[in-house]
Design an enzyme around this catalytic site. Structure first.
Site, short mmCIF file in Angstrom:
data_model
loop_
_atom_site.label_atom_id
_atom_site.label_comp_id
_atom_site.label_asym_id
_atom_site.label_seq_id
_atom_site.Cartn_x
_atom_site.Cartn_y
_atom_site.Cartn_z
N HIS A 28 52.46 91.38 -9.24
CA HIS A 28 53.89 91.89 -8.75
C HIS A 28 53.58 91.28 -7.29
O HIS A 28 53.18 91.83 -6.33
CB HIS A 28 53.90 93.35 -8.60
CG HIS A 28 55.17 93.74 -8.57
ND1 HIS A 28 56.18 93.53 -9.53
CD2 HIS A 28 55.51 94.13 -8.03
CE1 HIS A 28 57.11 94.34 -9.60
NE2 HIS A 28 56.99 94.93 -7.84
N GLY A 71 53.01 101.25 -18.41
CA GLY A 71 54.26 101.62 -17.47
C GLY A 71 54.71 100.19 -16.99
O GLY A 71 53.99 99.43 -17.34
C1 GRF Z 1 55.21 85.44 -9.05
O1 GRF Z 1 55.73 85.83 -7.96
C2 GRF Z 1 54.80 87.36 -9.93
O2 GRF Z 1 54.23 88.09 -9.48
C3 GRF Z 1 56.51 87.26 -10.08
O3 GRF Z 1 57.30 85.87 -10.72
C4 GRF Z 1 56.76 84.99 -9.69
C5 GRF Z 1 55.91 84.51 -10.98
O4 GRF Z 1 55.97 82.58 -9.73
N1 GRF Z 1 56.32 88.60 -11.63
P1 GRF Z 1 54.89 81.69 -10.51
O5 GRF Z 1 55.72 81.05 -12.43
O6 GRF Z 1 53.39 81.58 -10.83
O7 GRF Z 1 54.84 79.96 -10.47
#
Ligand code: GRF
Length: 213
Positions: free
Chosen positions: A119, A153
């Protein structure tokens, strides 16, 4: 999960978008070999077709599958279908690497405690799909990334590892794109490091506390 056995752990990676975190895992494993890394990617799944993430998987000959919400009558049936598609590859760990869907009960019944998400914020601050934008809008001076286990969650599961990244004044000018890129540079390295450690050493989850021996 048992601690470091001889065979590499089996990873199913779930993606929705550009798949740069997936690419980092592919490259990280390739750099040292799956035996030394402790894990191999056995399949890549997505909730939509035609994404750069799926192309990255196909380019290196990984098996892929797509499980779209709109192809199922209910969200619960989608969740069951996703769980079955993942289960077919018998993963030890499932890695949600930019997978922009919340998994449901059925999925967690099978893969709870072994599904890892990344995240782009320092949880528990700024959960949800807009973690970068929300941190900027709040006026935070520091944000970062969090690798955590998935629970029922939204980005609330036990935290495995985090890294902090400073927010600069100029980050407010482009809506967070440059900030997200800086976060992703750190996030990709952290994900590769954490997944390898989990795979090689095993782990314990006690309440909210995750320990890797
Ligand atoms: C990452 O920053 C992830 O945490 C968020 O979306 C982005 C995905 O990037 N949920 P990618 O598709 O791996 O380039």
């Amino acid at each position: 999960m048992a601690s470091s056995a001889a065979a590499p752990k089996r990873l199913v990676v779930l993606v929705s978008g550009s798949g740069t975190n997936l690419q980092a895992l592919i490259d990280g494993i390739d750099a040292v070999g799956s035996d030394a890394y402790g894990a191999e990617i056995v399949a890549v799944g997505a909730d939509r077709s035609g994404t750069a993430g799926l192309e990255r998987a196909e380019r290196v000959g990984l098996r892929t599958f797509v499980c779209r919400v709109q192809d199922h009558p209910t969200r619960a049936e989608w969740d069951r279908a996703l769980a079955e598609a993942v289960a077919a590859y018998e993963p030890d760990l499932v890695i949600s690497a930019g997978f922009m869907k919340i998994v449901g009960k059925e999925f967690l019944a099978r893969f709870g405690g072994r599904t890892v998400n990344t995240h782009p914020a320092l949880l528990p601050s700024f959960p949800g799909a807009y973690g970068v934008r929300d941190a900027l809008a709040y006026g935070a001076k520091v944000t970062g990334c969090t690798v955590h286990f998935v629970d029922d969650g939204v980005d609330t599961g036990p935290i495995i590892a985090q890294r902090a990244i400073e927010i600069r004044d100029e980050d407010h000018e482009d809506g967070g794109d440059a900030l997200h890129e800086r976060i992703k540079e750190v996030e990709r390295k952290l994900l590769v490091e954490v997944v390898g450690r989990l795979a090689r050493h095993g782990y314990r989850i006690e309440g909210r506390k995750v320990s890797i021996p």
